[in-house]
Design a protein around this motif. Structure first.
Motif, mmCIF file in Angstrom:
data_model
loop_
_atom_site.group_PDB
_atom_site.id
_atom_site.type_symbol
_atom_site.label_atom_id
_atom_site.label_comp_id
_atom_site.label_asym_id
_atom_site.label_seq_id
_atom_site.Cartn_x
_atom_site.Cartn_y
_atom_site.Cartn_z
ATOM 1 N N ALA A 93 21.245 23.048 -32.941
ATOM 2 C CA ALA A 93 22.416 23.059 -32.051
ATOM 3 C C ALA A 93 23.457 22.032 -32.478
ATOM 4 C CB ALA A 93 21.980 22.817 -30.604
ATOM 5 N N GLU A 94 23.024 20.964 -33.105
ATOM 6 C CA GLU A 94 23.950 19.924 -33.563
ATOM 7 C C GLU A 94 24.941 20.470 -34.594
ATOM 8 O OE1 GLU A 94 25.391 15.915 -33.792
ATOM 9 O OE2 GLU A 94 23.923 16.762 -32.400
ATOM 10 N N PHE A 95 24.505 21.448 -35.383
ATOM 11 C CA PHE A 95 25.317 21.949 -36.487
ATOM 12 C C PHE A 95 25.735 23.408 -36.326
ATOM 13 C CE2 PHE A 95 22.617 18.527 -38.056
ATOM 14 C CZ PHE A 95 23.579 17.669 -38.581
ATOM 15 N N ALA A 96 25.373 24.030 -35.214
ATOM 16 C CA ALA A 96 25.658 25.446 -34.996
ATOM 17 C C ALA A 96 26.539 25.629 -33.761
ATOM 18 C CB ALA A 96 24.347 26.215 -34.813
ATOM 19 N N ASP A 97 27.094 26.824 -33.626
ATOM 20 C CA ASP A 97 27.828 27.190 -32.419
ATOM 21 C C ASP A 97 26.874 27.861 -31.445
ATOM 22 O OD1 ASP A 97 30.293 26.278 -33.382
ATOM 23 O OD2 ASP A 97 30.718 28.211 -34.349
ATOM 24 N N HIS A 98 27.325 28.028 -30.225
ATOM 25 C CA HIS A 98 26.490 28.672 -29.203
ATOM 26 C C HIS A 98 26.103 30.099 -29.592
ATOM 27 C CE1 HIS A 98 26.967 25.350 -26.446
ATOM 28 N NE2 HIS A 98 28.275 25.400 -26.616
ATOM 29 N N ASP A 99 26.994 30.793 -30.301
ATOM 30 C CA ASP A 99 26.733 32.192 -30.667
ATOM 31 C C ASP A 99 26.178 32.362 -32.075
ATOM 32 O OD1 ASP A 99 29.066 31.467 -31.976
ATOM 33 O OD2 ASP A 99 30.146 33.310 -31.478
ATOM 34 N N THR A 100 25.754 31.280 -32.711
ATOM 35 C CA THR A 100 25.164 31.373 -34.050
ATOM 36 C C THR A 100 23.894 32.217 -33.991
ATOM 37 O OG1 THR A 100 26.064 29.239 -34.712
ATOM 38 C CG2 THR A 100 24.151 30.036 -35.943
ATOM 39 N N PRO A 101 23.762 33.240 -34.844
ATOM 40 C CA PRO A 101 22.553 34.063 -34.835
ATOM 41 C C PRO A 101 21.353 33.332 -35.436
ATOM 42 C CG PRO A 101 24.197 34.976 -36.350
ATOM 43 C CD PRO A 101 24.784 33.743 -35.748
ATOM 44 N N VAL A 102 20.222 33.503 -34.766
ATOM 45 C CA VAL A 102 18.940 32.974 -35.231
ATOM 46 C C VAL A 102 18.005 34.165 -35.360
ATOM 47 C CG1 VAL A 102 17.038 31.386 -34.773
ATOM 48 C CG2 VAL A 102 19.370 30.785 -34.030
ATOM 49 N N HIS A 103 17.591 34.454 -36.585
ATOM 50 C CA HIS A 103 16.733 35.606 -36.856
ATOM 51 C C HIS A 103 15.272 35.172 -36.814
ATOM 52 C CE1 HIS A 103 20.408 37.562 -38.062
ATOM 53 N NE2 HIS A 103 20.621 36.629 -38.964
ATOM 54 N N LEU A 104 14.509 35.803 -35.942
ATOM 55 C CA LEU A 104 13.079 35.535 -35.806
ATOM 56 C C LEU A 104 12.355 36.565 -36.658
ATOM 57 C CD1 LEU A 104 13.068 35.097 -31.910
ATOM 58 C CD2 LEU A 104 13.666 33.410 -33.679
ATOM 59 N N CYS A 105 11.523 36.082 -37.566
ATOM 60 C CA CYS A 105 10.948 36.964 -38.577
ATOM 61 C C CYS A 105 9.423 36.990 -38.544
ATOM 62 C CB CYS A 105 11.379 36.492 -39.967
ATOM 63 S SG CYS A 105 13.162 36.340 -40.175
ATOM 64 N N ASP A 106 8.872 38.093 -39.057
ATOM 65 C CA ASP A 106 7.451 38.157 -39.390
ATOM 66 C C ASP A 106 7.356 38.356 -40.899
ATOM 67 O OD1 ASP A 106 7.846 40.869 -39.965
ATOM 68 O OD2 ASP A 106 6.726 41.585 -38.226
ATOM 69 N N ARG A 107 6.193 38.637 -41.409
ATOM 70 C CA ARG A 107 6.001 38.740 -42.853
ATOM 71 C C ARG A 107 6.814 39.859 -43.501
ATOM 72 N NH1 ARG A 107 2.505 37.134 -40.034
ATOM 73 N NH2 ARG A 107 1.410 38.939 -39.298
ATOM 74 N N ASN A 108 7.251 40.838 -42.693
ATOM 75 C CA ASN A 108 7.942 42.002 -43.238
ATOM 76 C C ASN A 108 9.454 41.973 -43.092
ATOM 77 O OD1 ASN A 108 5.470 43.321 -43.956
ATOM 78 N ND2 ASN A 108 5.156 43.621 -41.767
ATOM 79 N N GLY A 109 9.962 41.074 -42.267
ATOM 80 C CA GLY A 109 11.411 41.029 -42.081
ATOM 81 C C GLY A 109 11.806 40.482 -40.728
ATOM 82 N N ILE A 110 13.042 40.731 -40.365
ATOM 83 C CA ILE A 110 13.582 40.244 -39.097
ATOM 84 C C ILE A 110 13.044 41.109 -37.966
ATOM 85 C CG2 ILE A 110 15.698 39.925 -37.760
ATOM 86 C CD1 ILE A 110 17.119 39.435 -40.501
#
Length: 132
Positions: A93-110
């Motif tokens: 959060a210190e370096f991102a905006d509120h709407d910055t996307p965060v992709h949660l991944c498993d071994r195969n992709g997002i």
């Protein structure tokens, strides 16, 4: 475009050093310069001290000269749709905006994409520490 972040996070995870938790994780950040900065978790004997993957990636971004996160991908070997811990959420959060996307991944992709606000709805920044 996000596929490259996933691959960087997955590749970074392979370099983990987690002899105490045996919980490999990786993260990749796209900085405002367009470059990808990746990191893995690094543990030390004074466990739980050490670096989370997100912290390592942020450090690489700062050393590389970028100061703004445009997009993040995180992955853990044994967990699907892994999310950053509380401390890493604050660091991101210190370096991102509120709407910055965060992709949660498993071994195969997002698996899922959320925003920083989704992860930390009541985040505060440096402005809260300003002398008034």
């Amino acid at each position: 475009m996000s596929q490259d972040l996933f691959e960087a996070a997955r590749n970074a995870m392979k370099n983990h050093y987690s002899p105490y938790s045996d919980f490999p994780s990786g993260a990749a950040i796209r900085g405002e310069d367009g470059k990808i900065y990746a990191g893995c978790n690094i543990e030390v004997a004074s466990y739980p001290e050490g670096w989370c993957a997100e912290t390592t990636a942020i450090g690489c971004m700062i050393v590389g000269g970028a100061r703004k996160i445009l997009e993040v991908a995180v992955i853990a070997e044994r967990t699907d749709d892994f999310t950053p811990c509380g401390g890493c959420r604050q660091r991101l959060a210190e370096f991102a905006d509120h709407d910055t996307p965060v992709h949660l991944c498993d071994r195969n992709g997002i698996v899922k994409t959320v925003t920083m606000t989704d992860l930390m709805p009541f985040a505060f920044g440096g402005e809260a520490l300003a002398d008034r």
